[in-house]
Design a protein around this motif. Structure first.
Motif, PDB file in Angstrom:
ATOM      1  N   ALA A 325     -13.242   3.938  16.477  1.00 10.37           N
ATOM      2  CA  ALA A 325     -14.403   3.185  16.681  1.00 10.37           C
ATOM      3  C   ALA A 325     -15.676   4.083  17.747  1.00 10.37           C
ATOM      4  N   LYS A 326     -16.405   3.077  17.390  1.00 14.75           N
ATOM      5  CA  LYS A 326     -17.981   3.573  17.137  1.00 14.75           C
ATOM      6  C   LYS A 326     -18.394   4.302  17.064  1.00 14.75           C
ATOM      7  N   ALA A 327     -18.281   5.536  15.552  1.00 16.47           N
ATOM      8  CA  ALA A 327     -17.868   6.204  14.621  1.00 16.47           C
ATOM      9  C   ALA A 327     -19.111   5.744  13.316  1.00 16.47           C
ATOM     10  N   GLY A 328     -19.314   4.117  13.348  1.00 17.07           N
ATOM     11  CA  GLY A 328     -20.081   3.731  12.241  1.00 17.07           C
ATOM     12  C   GLY A 328     -19.048   3.497  11.091  1.00 17.07           C
ATOM     13  N   ILE A 329     -19.416   3.124  10.245  1.00 16.93           N
ATOM     14  CA  ILE A 329     -18.894   1.987   8.975  1.00 16.93           C
ATOM     15  C   ILE A 329     -18.617   3.766   7.442  1.00 16.93           C
ATOM     16  N   LYS A 330     -17.454   4.198   7.882  1.00 18.30           N
ATOM     17  CA  LYS A 330     -17.791   5.306   6.656  1.00 18.30           C
ATOM     18  C   LYS A 330     -17.743   4.827   4.668  1.00 18.30           C
ATOM     19  N   THR A 331     -19.213   5.379   4.612  1.00 18.35           N
ATOM     20  CA  THR A 331     -18.330   5.483   3.197  1.00 18.35           C
ATOM     21  C   THR A 331     -17.502   5.141   2.107  1.00 18.35           C
ATOM     22  N   GLY A 332     -17.725   3.858   2.144  1.00 15.05           N
ATOM     23  CA  GLY A 332     -16.112   3.673   0.856  1.00 15.05           C
ATOM     24  C   GLY A 332     -15.104   3.502   1.239  1.00 15.05           C
ATOM     25  N   GLY A 333     -15.056   4.127   2.706  1.00 14.88           N
ATOM     26  CA  GLY A 333     -14.214   3.900   3.647  1.00 14.88           C
ATOM     27  C   GLY A 333     -12.779   2.178   3.386  1.00 14.88           C
ATOM     28  N   LEU A 334     -13.553   1.132   3.487  1.00 14.44           N
ATOM     29  CA  LEU A 334     -13.211  -0.072   3.575  1.00 14.44           C
ATOM     30  C   LEU A 334     -12.973  -0.989   2.245  1.00 14.44           C
ATOM     31  N   VAL A 335     -13.322   0.087   1.323  1.00 17.25           N
ATOM     32  CA  VAL A 335     -13.005  -0.400  -0.603  1.00 17.25           C
ATOM     33  C   VAL A 335     -11.607   0.311  -0.662  1.00 17.25           C
ATOM     34  N   SER A 336     -11.898   1.667  -0.321  1.00 18.34           N
ATOM     35  CA  SER A 336     -10.557   2.747  -0.674  1.00 18.34           C
ATOM     36  C   SER A 336      -9.622   1.979  -0.036  1.00 18.34           C
ATOM     37  N   HIS A 337      -9.086   1.780   0.873  1.00 19.34           N
ATOM     38  CA  HIS A 337      -7.956   1.121   2.025  1.00 19.34           C
ATOM     39  C   HIS A 337      -7.850  -0.518   0.894  1.00 19.34           C
ATOM     40  N   VAL A 338      -8.912  -1.161   1.075  1.00 22.06           N
ATOM     41  CA  VAL A 338      -8.106  -2.348   0.218  1.00 22.06           C
ATOM     42  C   VAL A 338      -7.872  -2.385  -1.046  1.00 22.06           C
ATOM     43  N   MET A 339      -8.000  -1.153  -2.120  1.00 18.07           N
ATOM     44  CA  MET A 339      -7.651  -1.102  -3.618  1.00 18.07           C
ATOM     45  C   MET A 339      -6.208   0.282  -2.955  1.00 18.07           C
ATOM     46  N   GLY A 340      -6.503   0.677  -2.312  1.00 13.98           N
ATOM     47  CA  GLY A 340      -4.863   1.141  -1.873  1.00 13.98           C
ATOM     48  C   GLY A 340      -3.285   0.053  -2.352  1.00 13.98           C
ATOM     49  N   LEU A 341      -3.962  -1.127  -1.301  1.00 14.11           N
ATOM     50  CA  LEU A 341      -2.787  -1.654  -1.704  1.00 14.11           C
ATOM     51  C   LEU A 341      -3.268  -2.973  -3.252  1.00 14.11           C
ATOM     52  N   ASN A 342      -3.738  -2.728  -3.797  1.00 15.65           N
ATOM     53  CA  ASN A 342      -3.681  -3.248  -4.913  1.00 15.65           C
ATOM     54  C   ASN A 342      -3.678  -2.101  -6.192  1.00 15.65           C
ATOM     55  N   ALA A 343      -2.436  -1.376  -5.646  1.00 15.45           N
ATOM     56  CA  ALA A 343      -2.581   0.196  -6.933  1.00 15.45           C
ATOM     57  C   ALA A 343      -1.233  -0.104  -7.825  1.00 15.45           C
ATOM     58  N   TYR A 344      -1.171  -0.424  -9.123  1.00 16.57           N
ATOM     59  CA  TYR A 344       0.481  -0.224  -9.197  1.00 16.57           C
ATOM     60  C   TYR A 344       0.098  -0.581 -11.115  1.00 16.57           C
ATOM     61  N   ASP A 345       0.970  -0.227 -11.325  1.00 13.19           N
ATOM     62  CA  ASP A 345       1.352   0.532 -13.462  1.00 13.19           C
ATOM     63  C   ASP A 345       1.958  -0.304 -13.755  1.00 13.19           C
ATOM     64  N   LEU A 346       2.509  -1.203 -14.279  1.00 15.80           N
ATOM     65  CA  LEU A 346       3.014  -1.915 -14.785  1.00 15.80           C
ATOM     66  C   LEU A 346       4.213  -1.552 -15.749  1.00 15.80           C
ATOM     67  N   ALA A 347       3.248  -0.012 -16.627  1.00 19.95           N
ATOM     68  CA  ALA A 347       3.555   0.445 -17.835  1.00 19.95           C
ATOM     69  C   ALA A 347       5.681   0.402 -17.099  1.00 19.95           C
ATOM     70  N   ASP A 348       6.296   1.101 -16.298  1.00 18.58           N
ATOM     71  CA  ASP A 348       7.407   1.183 -15.904  1.00 18.58           C
ATOM     72  C   ASP A 348       8.170   0.188 -15.136  1.00 18.58           C
TER      73      ASP A 348
END
Length: 635
Positions: A325-348
């Motif tokens: 808190a109060k450290a500002g918004i880290k560049t790429g910090g928000l989208v990386s977390h959202v992407m982390g919960l949309n990470a999958y590979d259907l090959a297996d």
């Protein structure tokens, strides 16, 4: 946070503080695990402890083969410093919860981080088997050693089906972790011990083992009990070269193991300035979350008789709950977390259908377990078509569907047949996390259910699950928004101690969404029925990601509830440690800087709320559109 041994400091710290005498405890587990403590507490710098331990000379330690045996509770307690025995005895009381007999725990950590100290204590307390890499492969230091490759055969012996264990020093890499999972040996909890390289090497230099009990001591820092000095041996892996080889191997593999075990992982600081009483209590807080802790009057009397405080508030160290808190918004910090919960590979994965209607995804490894279980039980529950290549080189994904004999029967009969197979697999240890409640399975949220499935088996079948999350907030006269945030209780079996919405829960089949929201508001935050009825639907967050069990597609219906400035939530179900009222922008900054402090899907709901309220702007957030799309499950 700081980094130790090349790996990040703890993700989930259970920080409990005891009296100065406990913090200065020096005994059997001076090498042991740890949590945060008040500044200046240092066990290894206790002059009395060093004076006693210094009597162990190099000449009295012999090199030889290592025979690890399980130390008894009495042997452990006798090794404890005078005056601390009763408190340690109290903490080591065996658990009387029947569910822990199948509890499976893995302890990870760099070499000389305290794994072999924590494991025997937990094994004794919870009545489960202790298994070390030395038991499986001998005194090895190289992950490529052929004996390590054969360790999986020793570990996954059929005699351990459905039984619990505490395993340390293994798995060493992601391939071994996946192989354990494939063979039906999934784990319930992973503890990673965190110790700096300097301190780990300091312990290595003087580490010796009692060949009779398996207990670990130190030539300078930890005195063995009378009569044990003639039994002390050194591990062959105790050399500086072996230590560095093992350490570098661990650093190379640690991040992948953390990702694989993300939903089961708890990290504990095991610096050398920790004591057994504080650490053991904190470690058992996490494990007791899997088995309900007894807070009955009788248990309270036991605590009082042992001179222990029963309130978390009295034990809790001051914790800065909202990092970043109060450290500002880290560049790429928000989208990386959202992407982390949309990470999958259907090959297996193989599609899962019910009478031709697609409803989920199964890992191929789990589909194999289904096939083998059907063959052993003679229960006709599923038809499995394996992926194949056609003559043109195209790949057909295959399919798992219910058995043709179940296609035209009632929902109840179909569910009962499948439940009988699932329950057998649970009893055999092939499915973990039994909940004892059913979840309806349907093709879409509003379509009729086609199957009722044990909730603990839902992640294995990759079927969609639904929930409700309520953003509770205030708006002052200037239009500024403050959000009420909950810190989850430390004894929660999932995501203990992480930040969450004040009100959230799964969506039962027999309740409407608004009805469920109002029920959860009353139960989780003691919100009056009239105020809870004011919660307004505000969209949904959707995501899908891979877990060690399978695919996890989820949809969370978001609700907004404006409350008066004077409102203060009160938890009534024991699942929240504390509530905090935080400026909305500080919530966003915290997620951007330290997403590991948040329950992952709750962070998504908070970001969706921040976007709707203008706290995240397309003019200042370069990943704005990507965040918006991915909050709706768009990969």
């Amino acid at each position: 946070g700081s980094r130790t041994c090349g790996v990040p400091s703890m993700r989930r710290a259970v920080s409990l503080m005891r009296s100065s005498s406990a913090l200065l405890l020096f005994g059997l587990f001076a090498e042991s695990w740890a949590f945060l403590s008040p500044p200046g507490a240092s066990l290894l710098r206790n002059a009395g402890g060093i004076g006693r331990a210094a009597c162990i000379s190099k000449g009295r330690v012999r090199a030889g083969p290592l025979r690890l045996k399980a130390a008894t509770t009495e042997q452990i307690i006798k090794s404890c410093p005078t005056g601390m025995e009763e408190e340690l005895r109290f903490l080591m009381r065996e658990s009387d919860c029947p569910t822990v007999t199948g509890l499976r725990v893995v302890i990870l950590g760099p070499p000389c981080s305290g794994k072999s100290q924590l494991a025997p204590i937990l094994a004794q307390k919870y009545g489960i088997e202790e298994i070390s890499i030395y038991d499986l492969a001998g005194d090895v230091t190289d992950t490529d050693d052929p004996r390590v490759e054969k360790a999986i055969e020793e570990l996954c012996d059929s005699s351990r089906r459905g039984k619990g264990f505490v395993l340390h020093g293994y798995p060493m890499n992601i391939a071994q972790a996946k192989e354990m999972e494939k063979r039906g040996f999934a784990v319930d909890l992973v503890i990673e011990l965190m110790r700096s390289e300097d301190e780990a090497n300091q312990w290595r230099a003087g580490r010796v083992v009692d060949s009779d009990t398996g207990l670990v001591y130190h030539k300078l820092l930890l005195e063995p009990p009378e009569g044990a000095t003639t039994r002390l041996v050194e591990k062959k892996s105790n050399t500086e070269v072996a230590f560095q080889t093992t350490l570098q191997s661990y650093i190379q593999n640690a991040e992948q193991l953390r990702s694989f075990y993300a939903s089961e992982l708890t990290q504990i600081d095991s610096s050398l300035n920790r004591g057994v009483v504080d650490v053991l209590r904190d470690a058992t807080v996490v494990l007791d979350g899997i088995c309900t802790i007894d807070f009955s009057p009788a248990a309270a009397r036991d605590f009082a008789e042992a001179g222990l405080d029963t309130t978390l508030e009295a034990q809790a160290e001051m914790y800065r709950f909202i990092k970043g808190a109060k450290a500002g918004i880290k560049t790429g910090g928000l989208v990386s977390h959202v992407m982390g919960l949309n990470a999958y590979d259907l090959a297996d994965f193989i599609p899962f259908s019910v009478a031709g209607e697609p409803v989920g995804w199964l890992r191929q490894g789990f589909a194999q377990l289904l096939e083998e279980s059907q063959r052993k039980t003679k229960i006709k529950a599923f038809t499995i078509q394996w992926p194949v290549c056609d003559l043109d080189g195209g790949l057909h994904a295959g399919q798992v569907d219910i058995h043709e004999s179940l296609a035209d029967v009632s929902l109840e009969e179909r569910s009962e047949t499948i439940h009988s197979l699932i329950k057998w697999m649970w009893e055999e240890g092939l499915i973990r996390g039994w909940r004892g409640e059913m979840q309806s399975v349907s093709q879409t949220f509003n379509s009729a259910p086609v199957l009722n499935l044990e909730r603990g088996a839902v992640p294995y079948f990759g079927v969609a699950s639904y929930g409700v999350h309520v953003n509770i907030f205030t708006v002052n006269d200037a239009g500024s928004i403050n959000v009420w945030v909950a810190k989850r209780a430390k004894d929660k079996p999932t995501y203990p101690g992480l930040l969450d919405q004040c009100v959230a829960g799964g969506q039962p089949a027999d309740l409407g969404l608004q009805e469920n929201v109002e029920k959860e508001c009353i139960e989780e935050a003691t919100i009056s029925a009239s105020l809870a009825a004011c919660a307004m639907p505000a969209g949904a967050v959707a995501y899908m990601y891979e877990t060690r069990k399978g695919m996890s597609p989820k949809t969370l219906f978001c609700y907004d509830l404006v409350v008066p400035e004077s409102f203060v939530p009160v938890n009534s179900d024991g699942e929240v440690e504390e509530f905090y009222k935080i400026p909305l922008m500080e919530v966003v900054e915290s997620i951007s800087q330290h997403p590991e402090e948040w329950k992952p899907n709750s962070a998504l709901v908070a970001l969706d709320f921040a976007i709707r309220k203008g706290a995240i702007s397309p003019d200042t957030e370069p990943d704005y559109l990507d965040i918006v799309k991915k909050l709706r499950g768009c990969k």
